[in-house]
Motif scaffolding. Structure first.
Motif, PDB file in Angstrom:
ATOM      1  N   SER A 210     -14.878  14.414   5.303  1.00 56.82           N
ATOM      2  CA  SER A 210     -13.661  14.146   4.521  1.00 56.82           C
ATOM      3  C   SER A 210     -13.532  15.121   3.359  1.00 56.82           C
ATOM      4  CB  SER A 210     -13.681  12.719   3.966  1.00 56.82           C
ATOM      5  OG  SER A 210     -13.646  11.790   5.001  1.00 56.82           O
TER       6      SER A 210
ATOM      7  N   SER B 219     -13.724   3.616   0.097  1.00 63.15           N
ATOM      8  CA  SER B 219     -14.326   4.879   0.548  1.00 63.15           C
ATOM      9  C   SER B 219     -15.819   5.023   0.215  1.00 63.15           C
ATOM     10  CB  SER B 219     -13.542   6.066  -0.006  1.00 63.15           C
ATOM     11  OG  SER B 219     -13.415   5.963  -1.398  1.00 63.15           O
TER      12      SER B 219
ATOM     13  N   TRP C 265     -10.500  19.730   1.361  1.00 69.97           N
ATOM     14  CA  TRP C 265     -10.421  20.947   0.539  1.00 69.97           C
ATOM     15  C   TRP C 265      -9.822  22.095   1.348  1.00 69.97           C
ATOM     16  CZ3 TRP C 265     -10.659  22.219  -4.484  1.00 69.97           C
ATOM     17  CH2 TRP C 265     -11.154  21.264  -5.372  1.00 69.97           C
TER      18      TRP C 265
ATOM     19  N   ILE D 185      -6.044  21.638   1.484  1.00 72.86           N
ATOM     20  CA  ILE D 185      -5.330  22.030   0.251  1.00 72.86           C
ATOM     21  C   ILE D 185      -5.336  23.554   0.101  1.00 72.86           C
ATOM     22  CG2 ILE D 185      -5.322  21.882  -2.299  1.00 72.86           C
ATOM     23  CD1 ILE D 185      -4.949  19.098  -1.483  1.00 72.86           C
TER      24      ILE D 185
ATOM     25  N   PHE E 279     -10.870  13.885  10.577  1.00 75.04           N
ATOM     26  CA  PHE E 279     -11.762  14.823   9.887  1.00 75.04           C
ATOM     27  C   PHE E 279     -13.216  14.708  10.361  1.00 75.04           C
ATOM     28  CE2 PHE E 279      -8.604  15.230   6.157  1.00 75.04           C
ATOM     29  CZ  PHE E 279      -8.069  16.392   6.703  1.00 75.04           C
TER      30      PHE E 279
ATOM     31  N   ASP F 229     -18.097   8.609  -3.158  1.00 65.38           N
ATOM     32  CA  ASP F 229     -17.688   8.446  -1.755  1.00 65.38           C
ATOM     33  C   ASP F 229     -17.810   9.767  -0.996  1.00 65.38           C
ATOM     34  OD1 ASP F 229     -15.480  10.034  -2.387  1.00 65.38           O
ATOM     35  OD2 ASP F 229     -14.032   8.412  -2.291  1.00 65.38           O
ATOM     36  N   TYR F 230     -18.671  10.666  -1.488  1.00 63.17           N
ATOM     37  CA  TYR F 230     -18.782  11.971  -0.815  1.00 63.17           C
ATOM     38  C   TYR F 230     -19.110  11.782   0.673  1.00 63.17           C
ATOM     39  CZ  TYR F 230     -20.549  16.289   1.009  1.00 63.17           C
ATOM     40  OH  TYR F 230     -20.756  17.390   1.825  1.00 63.17           O
TER      41      TYR F 230
ATOM     42  N   GLU G 175      -4.467   6.095   7.441  1.00 60.53           N
ATOM     43  CA  GLU G 175      -5.480   6.758   6.588  1.00 60.53           C
ATOM     44  C   GLU G 175      -6.859   6.709   7.263  1.00 60.53           C
ATOM     45  OE1 GLU G 175      -4.672   8.601   4.292  1.00 60.53           O
ATOM     46  OE2 GLU G 175      -2.734   7.862   3.617  1.00 60.53           O
TER      47      GLU G 175
ATOM     48  N   TYR H  76       0.814  -1.225   0.000  1.00 59.91           N
ATOM     49  CA  TYR H  76       0.000   0.000   0.000  1.00 59.91           C
ATOM     50  C   TYR H  76       0.850   1.279   0.000  1.00 59.91           C
ATOM     51  CZ  TYR H  76      -3.309   3.547   1.561  1.00 59.91           C
ATOM     52  OH  TYR H  76      -4.056   4.691   1.666  1.00 59.91           O
TER      53      TYR H  76
ATOM     54  N   SER I  90      -8.695   8.997  -7.614  1.00 64.33           N
ATOM     55  CA  SER I  90      -7.726   8.602  -6.582  1.00 64.33           C
ATOM     56  C   SER I  90      -7.409   9.788  -5.677  1.00 64.33           C
ATOM     57  CB  SER I  90      -6.432   8.134  -7.249  1.00 64.33           C
ATOM     58  OG  SER I  90      -5.791   9.251  -7.837  1.00 64.33           O
TER      59      SER I  90
ATOM     60  N   PHE J  82     -17.247  18.416  -6.068  1.00 63.28           N
ATOM     61  CA  PHE J  82     -16.936  17.066  -5.574  1.00 63.28           C
ATOM     62  C   PHE J  82     -18.150  16.476  -4.851  1.00 63.28           C
ATOM     63  CE2 PHE J  82     -12.079  16.222  -5.114  1.00 63.28           C
ATOM     64  CZ  PHE J  82     -11.875  16.558  -6.432  1.00 63.28           C
TER      65      PHE J  82
ATOM     66  N   THR K 271      -7.376   0.730  -1.111  1.00 66.40           N
ATOM     67  CA  THR K 271      -8.466  -0.201  -0.771  1.00 66.40           C
ATOM     68  C   THR K 271      -9.714  -0.018  -1.641  1.00 66.40           C
ATOM     69  OG1 THR K 271      -9.484   1.266   0.857  1.00 66.40           O
ATOM     70  CG2 THR K 271      -7.731  -0.206   1.659  1.00 66.40           C
ATOM     71  N   ARG K 272      -9.952   1.201  -2.146  1.00 62.58           N
ATOM     72  CA  ARG K 272     -11.176   1.533  -2.905  1.00 62.58           C
ATOM     73  C   ARG K 272     -12.440   1.271  -2.066  1.00 62.58           C
ATOM     74  NH1 ARG K 272      -7.900   3.309  -6.140  1.00 62.58           N
ATOM     75  NH2 ARG K 272      -7.998   3.172  -8.398  1.00 62.58           N
TER      76      ARG K 272
ATOM     77  N   TRP L 239      -6.864   9.460   9.550  1.00 62.88           N
ATOM     78  CA  TRP L 239      -7.151  10.738   8.875  1.00 62.88           C
ATOM     79  C   TRP L 239      -8.660  10.936   8.780  1.00 62.88           C
ATOM     80  CZ3 TRP L 239      -5.010  15.149   7.859  1.00 62.88           C
ATOM     81  CH2 TRP L 239      -3.646  15.258   7.602  1.00 62.88           C
TER      82      TRP L 239
HETATM   83  C1  FAD Z   1      -9.859  17.441  -2.189  1.00 60.49           C
HETATM   84  C2  FAD Z   1     -10.152  16.099  -1.580  1.00 60.49           C
HETATM   85  C3  FAD Z   1     -11.469  15.699  -1.353  1.00 60.49           C
HETATM   86  C4  FAD Z   1     -11.757  14.470  -0.765  1.00 60.49           C
HETATM   87  N1  FAD Z   1     -13.067  14.104  -0.573  1.00 60.49           N
HETATM   88  C5  FAD Z   1     -13.348  12.911   0.040  1.00 60.49           C
HETATM   89  C6  FAD Z   1     -14.684  12.511   0.283  1.00 60.49           C
HETATM   90  O1  FAD Z   1     -15.655  13.243   0.017  1.00 60.49           O
HETATM   91  N2  FAD Z   1     -14.885  11.293   0.858  1.00 60.49           N
HETATM   92  C7  FAD Z   1     -13.854  10.455   1.195  1.00 60.49           C
HETATM   93  O2  FAD Z   1     -14.104   9.349   1.694  1.00 60.49           O
HETATM   94  N3  FAD Z   1     -12.582  10.823   0.998  1.00 60.49           N
HETATM   95  C8  FAD Z   1     -12.282  12.017   0.433  1.00 60.49           C
HETATM   96  N4  FAD Z   1     -10.984  12.366   0.212  1.00 60.49           N
HETATM   97  C9  FAD Z   1      -9.917  11.524   0.774  1.00 60.49           C
HETATM   98  C10 FAD Z   1      -9.351  10.454  -0.166  1.00 60.49           C
HETATM   99  O3  FAD Z   1      -9.033  11.008  -1.410  1.00 60.49           O
HETATM  100  C11 FAD Z   1     -10.280   9.265  -0.368  1.00 60.49           C
HETATM  101  O4  FAD Z   1     -10.750   8.807   0.877  1.00 60.49           O
HETATM  102  C12 FAD Z   1      -9.541   8.106  -1.044  1.00 60.49           C
HETATM  103  O5  FAD Z   1      -9.035   8.517  -2.278  1.00 60.49           O
HETATM  104  C13 FAD Z   1     -10.491   6.956  -1.238  1.00 60.49           C
HETATM  105  O6  FAD Z   1      -9.865   5.900  -1.896  1.00 60.49           O
HETATM  106  P1  FAD Z   1      -9.543   4.543  -1.102  1.00 60.49           P
HETATM  107  O7  FAD Z   1     -10.763   4.043  -0.440  1.00 60.49           O
HETATM  108  O8  FAD Z   1      -8.858   3.625  -2.030  1.00 60.49           O
HETATM  109  O9  FAD Z   1      -8.546   5.081   0.009  1.00 60.49           O
HETATM  110  P2  FAD Z   1      -7.361   4.337   0.772  1.00 60.49           P
HETATM  111  O10 FAD Z   1      -6.096   4.982   0.355  1.00 60.49           O
HETATM  112  O11 FAD Z   1      -7.446   2.875   0.613  1.00 60.49           O
HETATM  113  O12 FAD Z   1      -7.617   4.726   2.300  1.00 60.49           O
HETATM  114  C14 FAD Z   1      -8.447   3.906   3.155  1.00 60.49           C
HETATM  115  C15 FAD Z   1      -9.578   4.770   3.679  1.00 60.49           C
HETATM  116  O13 FAD Z   1      -9.045   5.803   4.505  1.00 60.49           O
HETATM  117  C16 FAD Z   1      -9.830   6.982   4.360  1.00 60.49           C
HETATM  118  N5  FAD Z   1      -8.983   8.061   3.839  1.00 60.49           N
HETATM  119  C17 FAD Z   1      -7.877   7.954   3.075  1.00 60.49           C
HETATM  120  N6  FAD Z   1      -7.342   9.168   2.842  1.00 60.49           N
HETATM  121  C18 FAD Z   1      -8.134  10.060   3.471  1.00 60.49           C
HETATM  122  C19 FAD Z   1      -8.122  11.476   3.598  1.00 60.49           C
HETATM  123  N7  FAD Z   1      -7.170  12.241   3.045  1.00 60.49           N
HETATM  124  N8  FAD Z   1      -9.113  12.060   4.290  1.00 60.49           N
HETATM  125  C20 FAD Z   1     -10.099  11.335   4.872  1.00 60.49           C
HETATM  126  N9  FAD Z   1     -10.147   9.992   4.796  1.00 60.49           N
HETATM  127  C21 FAD Z   1      -9.187   9.367   4.094  1.00 60.49           C
HETATM  128  C22 FAD Z   1     -10.947   6.662   3.376  1.00 60.49           C
HETATM  129  O14 FAD Z   1     -12.099   6.309   4.090  1.00 60.49           O
HETATM  130  C23 FAD Z   1     -10.391   5.467   2.618  1.00 60.49           C
HETATM  131  O15 FAD Z   1     -11.381   4.634   2.084  1.00 60.49           O
HETATM  132  C24 FAD Z   1     -10.676  13.613  -0.391  1.00 60.49           C
HETATM  133  C25 FAD Z   1      -9.366  14.021  -0.638  1.00 60.49           C
HETATM  134  C26 FAD Z   1      -9.098  15.232  -1.232  1.00 60.49           C
HETATM  135  C27 FAD Z   1      -7.677  15.630  -1.480  1.00 60.49           C
END
Ligand code: FAD
Length: 454
Positions: free
Chosen positions: A394, A256, A399, A402, A299, A389-390, A292, A239, A357, A383, A253-254, A295
């Motif tokens: 998060s 979210s 936002w 950033i 939030f 995954d809104y 993560e 990872y 992503s 978004f 993980t996808r 994180w």
């Molecule tokens: C501008 C912006 C907007 C975003 N909006 C959302 C949103 O509306 N909903 C959302 O679930 N995530 C959001 N994210 C966080 C993150 O991009 C996604 O959670 C992640 O891409 C989901 O893919 P994954 O499940 O494969 O994550 P993985 O990398 O596999 O992470 C595992 C889990 O950890 C959590 N996670 C990971 N990174 C973050 C992070 N930075 N902030 C909060 N939780 C995190 C998620 O629940 C995710 O499913 C945002 C990030 C950015 C930069």
């Protein structure tokens, strides 16, 4: 025996509690049967139960910046989730009533017409969702209202300090939480109390149009299947190296989308991760996944603590960014028609699938704030419309991070877009797959008074 489950010394225990002849269970961000302590509590206290989800009519209307709150991809994902929830409820002797309109009005009518004694739901950190809960309690002071946290790893008493405040940076929060144990998932619910009048209130209006390009489908069993599949591979061991890939399904993980609407329990996920580590050993990558989840946790409580400031231009600070709202630039960004192919490809991916992503989100958000000099809130609103995954916390907190008006002690993020493309798409495959869009040379095609530029 009259029993219910409550949190005792950090563990769910059985205690005596009051019975209610009729109760409502109000589903919101907990669209599942598994590990749902709020639903379990309702199931032991109610003699008859009405399971409700409110489709808020406000989600359909254009919001600020001309975008909707519930776009096509998100709506499909939600409807698929509701459809499956209804089936799962039926297997437990229940069914789902989907109300359409203003939640408070709809619920108030239901409370009165069905002579309800109590309302149960999961705690929601969204400021408007909390306001709705408060209004309902004010309107029906004679009713019992019960709320439980089901969307987070920890209970509020663990996650927030004694004064109900939160650390200013994520690293401080992570440090404090590192020796805390997340709550264990609860045992499956065997049966639910009977509904009040099944034939009269079953009202599930789901879309009849076929699902098109959506690759991730909604529903509790799909979320659990995706989690089991991910942990049945060796992907968690890699990872840390793969998480920034723009388009590889096992890069992260996808999970979210299911976590966001609660069709997958984050506590269940943490347990699966723990089990994976017990079997295969923990390493930097597996610990990074947990980080993560922290994180996400941070939030959630950040949204709870900062309330309306989550949507404020100046964020949780006092000074607003030096950006504004240019409708033409915003439109180009939404449509993937900017001067940067990497931004356009990411936006195309989002527009076609409802997913992007984490690296892609950082790239397009940085472009919106720093290159296009747009108000970060219009990006967050777009978004909200598009992402399957809104999640209110998060999305808006990332936002803010950033844009430099949130929890980032370094004050915002500005990515070099060419460098990002070279690093994360060196062969240009991602851009080729999703299309570089209508790459325009200039940021503006009209000037400030809407005259086309030469
Ligand atoms: C501008 C912006 C907007 C975003 N909006 C959302 C949103 O509306 N909903 C959302 O679930 N995530 C959001 N994210 C966080 C993150 O991009 C996604 O959670 C992640 O891409 C989901 O893919 P994954 O499940 O494969 O994550 P993985 O990398 O596999 O992470 C595992 C889990 O950890 C959590 N996670 C990971 N990174 C973050 C992070 N930075 N902030 C909060 N939780 C995190 C998620 O629940 C995710 O499913 C945002 C990030 C950015 C930069």
């Amino acid at each position: 025996m009259d029993t219910s489950y409550t949190l005792l010394k950090g563990k769910w225990s059985t205690v005596m509690s009051e019975k209610y002849p009729r109760a409502i269970f109000w589903f919101s961000n907990d669209l599942r049967i598994h590990d749902n302590p709020a639903l379990r509590q309702a199931s032991v206290q109610a003699e008859q139960l009405i399971c409700v989800f409110c489709l808020d009519s406000g989600w359909e209307k254009p919001q600020a910046y001309g975008v909707q709150r519930l776009g096509e991809h998100r709506r499909r994902f939600l409807y698929e989730t509701l459809l499956e929830l209804h089936t799962h409820l039926q297997a437990k002797g229940q069914s789902l009533l989907v109300l359409d309109g203003k939640p408070i009005e709809q619920l108030a009518e239901l409370i009165i017409t069905q002579r309800v004694d109590a309302v149960f739901r999961s705690h929601n950190v969204g400021v408007y969702e909390q306001l709705q809960w408060q209004r309902l309690q004010e309107s029906f002071p004679q009713l019992a209202f019960h709320e439980y946290s089901t969307h987070t790893l920890f209970e509020q008493t663990q996650a927030l300090s004694a004064e109900a405040s939160l650390e200013q940076s994520f690293s401080q929060f992570r440090k404090r939480m590192s020796d805390q144990e997340a709550e264990d998932p609860i045992a499956p619910i065997k049966m639910l109390p009977p509904p009040v009048a099944p034939s009269s209130y079953l009202n599930l209006r789901l879309p009849t149009t076929p699902v098109m390009t959506l690759r991730l489908r909604g529903g509790e069993s799909r979320g659990l299947r995706q989690a089991r599949h991910y942990f049945s591979t060796s992907a968690p061991d890699r990872y840390r190296e793969t998480r920034n890939h723009l388009d590889d399904v096992l890069a992260s993980t996808r999970l979210s989308p299911w976590l966001a609407n609660g069709s997958l329990s984050v506590r269940q996920l943490a347990l699966m991760l723990d089990y994976y580590e017990q079997v295969h050993g923990a390493n930097e990558s597996t610990r990074w996944i947990y980080s993560e989840l922290l994180w996400r946790e941070y939030f959630q409580w950040y949204a709870q603590v900062h309330g309306k400031k989550l949507f404020r231009f100046s964020g949780i600070g006092d000074s607003a960014p030096l950006t504004t709202f240019y409708p033409q630039r915003f439109k180009s960004w939404c449509e993937g028609a900017t001067p940067w192919p990497i931004v356009n490809a990411c936006m195309n991916q989002l527009n076609k699938t409802g997913y992007m992503s984490n690296r892609g989100r950082q790239i397009v958000a940085s472009a919106l704030v720093n290159e296009l000099e747009l108000d970060w809130r219009c990006g967050a609103a777009y978004f909200e419309q598009q992402l399957i995954d809104y999640d209110v916390a998060s999305n808006w907190a990332n936002w803010q991070y950033i844009a430099g008006v949130g929890a980032d002690p370094r004050g915002g993020r500005h990515f070099n877009l060419e460098k990002q493309a070279a690093e994360h798409d060196p062969e240009g495959e991602f851009i080729q797959r999703w299309g570089k869009g209508r790459v325009v040379e200039k940021v503006d095609s009209v000037d400030a008074v809407d005259w086309p530029l030469e």
